[in-house]
Scaffold this motif. Structure first.
Motif, PDB file in Angstrom:
ATOM      1  N   ILE A 189      -0.032  -2.172  -9.807  1.00 40.40           N
ATOM      2  CA  ILE A 189      -0.026  -2.824  -8.498  1.00 40.40           C
ATOM      3  C   ILE A 189      -1.461  -3.038  -8.017  1.00 40.40           C
ATOM      4  O   ILE A 189      -1.798  -4.105  -7.506  1.00 40.40           O
ATOM      5  CB  ILE A 189       0.787  -2.018  -7.473  1.00 40.40           C
ATOM      6  CG1 ILE A 189       2.260  -1.961  -7.897  1.00 40.40           C
ATOM      7  CG2 ILE A 189       0.681  -2.637  -6.083  1.00 40.40           C
ATOM      8  CD1 ILE A 189       3.138  -1.139  -6.992  1.00 40.40           C
ATOM      9  N   LYS A 190      -2.299  -2.039  -8.180  1.00 38.13           N
ATOM     10  CA  LYS A 190      -3.696  -2.174  -7.760  1.00 38.13           C
ATOM     11  C   LYS A 190      -4.383  -3.318  -8.505  1.00 38.13           C
ATOM     12  O   LYS A 190      -5.212  -4.020  -7.934  1.00 38.13           O
ATOM     13  CB  LYS A 190      -4.450  -0.864  -7.982  1.00 38.13           C
ATOM     14  CG  LYS A 190      -4.070   0.225  -6.999  1.00 38.13           C
ATOM     15  CD  LYS A 190      -4.811   1.515  -7.321  1.00 38.13           C
ATOM     16  CE  LYS A 190      -4.458   2.622  -6.382  1.00 38.13           C
ATOM     17  NZ  LYS A 190      -5.122   3.893  -6.744  1.00 38.13           N
ATOM     18  N   ASP A 191      -4.035  -3.501  -9.775  1.00 33.59           N
ATOM     19  CA  ASP A 191      -4.609  -4.606 -10.552  1.00 33.59           C
ATOM     20  C   ASP A 191      -4.198  -5.969 -10.006  1.00 33.59           C
ATOM     21  O   ASP A 191      -4.870  -6.970 -10.260  1.00 33.59           O
ATOM     22  CB  ASP A 191      -4.192  -4.508 -12.020  1.00 33.59           C
ATOM     23  CG  ASP A 191      -4.870  -3.360 -12.747  1.00 33.59           C
ATOM     24  OD1 ASP A 191      -5.860  -2.819 -12.216  1.00 33.59           O
ATOM     25  OD2 ASP A 191      -4.400  -2.999 -13.837  1.00 33.59           O
TER      26      ASP A 191
ATOM     27  N   LEU B 290       2.592   2.389  -3.388  1.00 36.13           N
ATOM     28  CA  LEU B 290       1.807   2.751  -4.572  1.00 36.13           C
ATOM     29  C   LEU B 290       2.258   4.061  -5.203  1.00 36.13           C
ATOM     30  O   LEU B 290       2.433   4.138  -6.425  1.00 36.13           O
ATOM     31  CB  LEU B 290       0.321   2.846  -4.217  1.00 36.13           C
ATOM     32  CG  LEU B 290      -0.379   1.534  -3.859  1.00 36.13           C
ATOM     33  CD1 LEU B 290      -1.809   1.815  -3.420  1.00 36.13           C
ATOM     34  CD2 LEU B 290      -0.352   0.575  -5.028  1.00 36.13           C
ATOM     35  N   GLU B 291       2.443   5.093  -4.399  1.00 35.06           N
ATOM     36  CA  GLU B 291       2.774   6.421  -4.930  1.00 35.06           C
ATOM     37  C   GLU B 291       4.154   6.481  -5.568  1.00 35.06           C
ATOM     38  O   GLU B 291       4.391   7.313  -6.446  1.00 35.06           O
ATOM     39  CB  GLU B 291       2.698   7.469  -3.821  1.00 35.06           C
ATOM     40  CG  GLU B 291       1.298   7.785  -3.372  1.00 35.06           C
ATOM     41  CD  GLU B 291       1.276   8.868  -2.302  1.00 35.06           C
ATOM     42  OE1 GLU B 291       2.251   9.635  -2.196  1.00 35.06           O
ATOM     43  OE2 GLU B 291       0.268   8.945  -1.588  1.00 35.06           O
ATOM     44  N   THR B 292       5.070   5.617  -5.134  1.00 38.14           N
ATOM     45  CA  THR B 292       6.448   5.718  -5.617  1.00 38.14           C
ATOM     46  C   THR B 292       6.831   4.604  -6.590  1.00 38.14           C
ATOM     47  O   THR B 292       7.965   4.581  -7.072  1.00 38.14           O
ATOM     48  CB  THR B 292       7.436   5.725  -4.437  1.00 38.14           C
ATOM     49  OG1 THR B 292       7.228   4.563  -3.638  1.00 38.14           O
ATOM     50  CG2 THR B 292       7.255   6.970  -3.589  1.00 38.14           C
ATOM     51  N   HIS B 293       5.908   3.700  -6.907  1.00 36.48           N
ATOM     52  CA  HIS B 293       6.227   2.628  -7.852  1.00 36.48           C
ATOM     53  C   HIS B 293       6.540   3.246  -9.224  1.00 36.48           C
ATOM     54  O   HIS B 293       5.727   4.006  -9.765  1.00 36.48           O
ATOM     55  CB  HIS B 293       5.049   1.657  -7.976  1.00 36.48           C
ATOM     56  CG  HIS B 293       5.316   0.523  -8.909  1.00 36.48           C
ATOM     57  ND1 HIS B 293       4.706   0.427 -10.129  1.00 36.48           N
ATOM     58  CD2 HIS B 293       6.125  -0.547  -8.805  1.00 36.48           C
ATOM     59  CE1 HIS B 293       5.132  -0.665 -10.743  1.00 36.48           C
ATOM     60  NE2 HIS B 293       6.002  -1.275  -9.957  1.00 36.48           N
ATOM     61  N   PRO B 294       7.715   2.942  -9.770  1.00 36.62           N
ATOM     62  CA  PRO B 294       8.114   3.562 -11.046  1.00 36.62           C
ATOM     63  C   PRO B 294       7.139   3.311 -12.191  1.00 36.62           C
ATOM     64  O   PRO B 294       7.022   4.133 -13.095  1.00 36.62           O
ATOM     65  CB  PRO B 294       9.470   2.918 -11.347  1.00 36.62           C
ATOM     66  CG  PRO B 294       9.974   2.457 -10.035  1.00 36.62           C
ATOM     67  CD  PRO B 294       8.761   2.089  -9.228  1.00 36.62           C
ATOM     68  N   GLY B 295       6.411   2.197 -12.154  1.00 33.16           N
ATOM     69  CA  GLY B 295       5.466   1.894 -13.223  1.00 33.16           C
ATOM     70  C   GLY B 295       4.068   2.416 -12.963  1.00 33.16           C
ATOM     71  O   GLY B 295       3.135   2.107 -13.709  1.00 33.16           O
TER      72      GLY B 295
ATOM     73  N   THR C 272       0.816  -1.213   0.000  1.00 29.30           N
ATOM     74  CA  THR C 272       0.000   0.000   0.000  1.00 29.30           C
ATOM     75  C   THR C 272       0.850   1.263   0.000  1.00 29.30           C
ATOM     76  O   THR C 272       0.607   2.177  -0.798  1.00 29.30           O
ATOM     77  CB  THR C 272      -0.939   0.010   1.227  1.00 29.30           C
ATOM     78  OG1 THR C 272      -1.645  -1.230   1.283  1.00 29.30           O
ATOM     79  CG2 THR C 272      -1.914   1.160   1.164  1.00 29.30           C
ATOM     80  N   GLU C 273       1.842   1.337   0.866  1.00 31.82           N
ATOM     81  CA  GLU C 273       2.659   2.545   0.985  1.00 31.82           C
ATOM     82  C   GLU C 273       3.581   2.762  -0.215  1.00 31.82           C
ATOM     83  O   GLU C 273       4.112   3.845  -0.401  1.00 31.82           O
ATOM     84  CB  GLU C 273       3.474   2.510   2.276  1.00 31.82           C
ATOM     85  CG  GLU C 273       2.607   2.615   3.512  1.00 31.82           C
ATOM     86  CD  GLU C 273       3.419   2.629   4.794  1.00 31.82           C
ATOM     87  OE1 GLU C 273       4.639   2.879   4.741  1.00 31.82           O
ATOM     88  OE2 GLU C 273       2.827   2.375   5.846  1.00 31.82           O
TER      89      GLU C 273
END
Length: 175
Positions: A62-64, A52-57, A49-50
């Motif tokens: 990720i939510k999917d 999500l905002e910084t995932h390069p893609g 969860t934490e």
């Protein structure tokens, strides 16, 4: 300013892991915690969860994958194969393990196959609020990184630069 690097080797492993007896038990937990984004990698359970905002893609991919086993996806060539650094970053988000014997999983048994491209999920270096622990040295997060790097041996410096980290904040200098 201090240039001394703490040479201790203590680490802070997560001893509070949740243990799920089956994938069904994990799915029930995921359903009850709909506010979290949870994934499974090699029977480890991770709260991403934490991240999500910084995932390069981006956060959509990720939510999917929320609630799903990402082991095969993580190592497939689509959209890309993840790096060793990505595996280590994932390790820091581990909250549990699925320990069920004979339980139906993703059908992925490559962990025991010779030549598997799966990577062990281990958090290295260990990051706490106060320090970053490497194999034989520790970098203080309260002091500037630059000054501390000058105190490293060549081997320690190479260990430092070959294990990049994603930190929300870092002090480069001590003023």
């Amino acid at each position: 300013m201090t240039n001394v690097v703490d040479q201790t080797t203590k680490s802070a492993p997560n001893t509070d892991l949740l243990i799920f007896k089956s994938h069904a038990e994990y799915q029930n937990y995921a359903n009850l915690n709909a506010d979290k984004v949870l994934v499974v990698y090699d029977n480890g359970v991770f709260d991403v969860t934490e991240f999500l905002e910084t995932h390069p893609g981006g956060d959509d991919i990720i939510k999917d994958c929320n609630g799903r086993d990402i082991t095969d996806l993580f190592h497939s060539s689509y959209p890309h194969q993840h790096s060793t650094s990505a595996v280590r970053m994932l390790a820091k988000l581990k909250i549990g393990e699925i320990k069920g014997k004979g339980d139906e999983s993703s059908g992925d048994n490559t962990a025991n196959l010779k030549g598997s491209n799966k990577q062990d999920v281990q958090a290295y270096p260990v990051v706490t609020a106060d320090y970053i622990q490497y194999k034989d040295f520790r970098i203080s997060r309260k002091e500037g990184f630059i000054g501390q790097i000058f105190g490293l041996s060549k081997e320690q410096y190479l260990d430092f630069i070959h294990h990049p980290l994603h930190l929300d904040e870092a002090n480069l200098f001590t003023w």
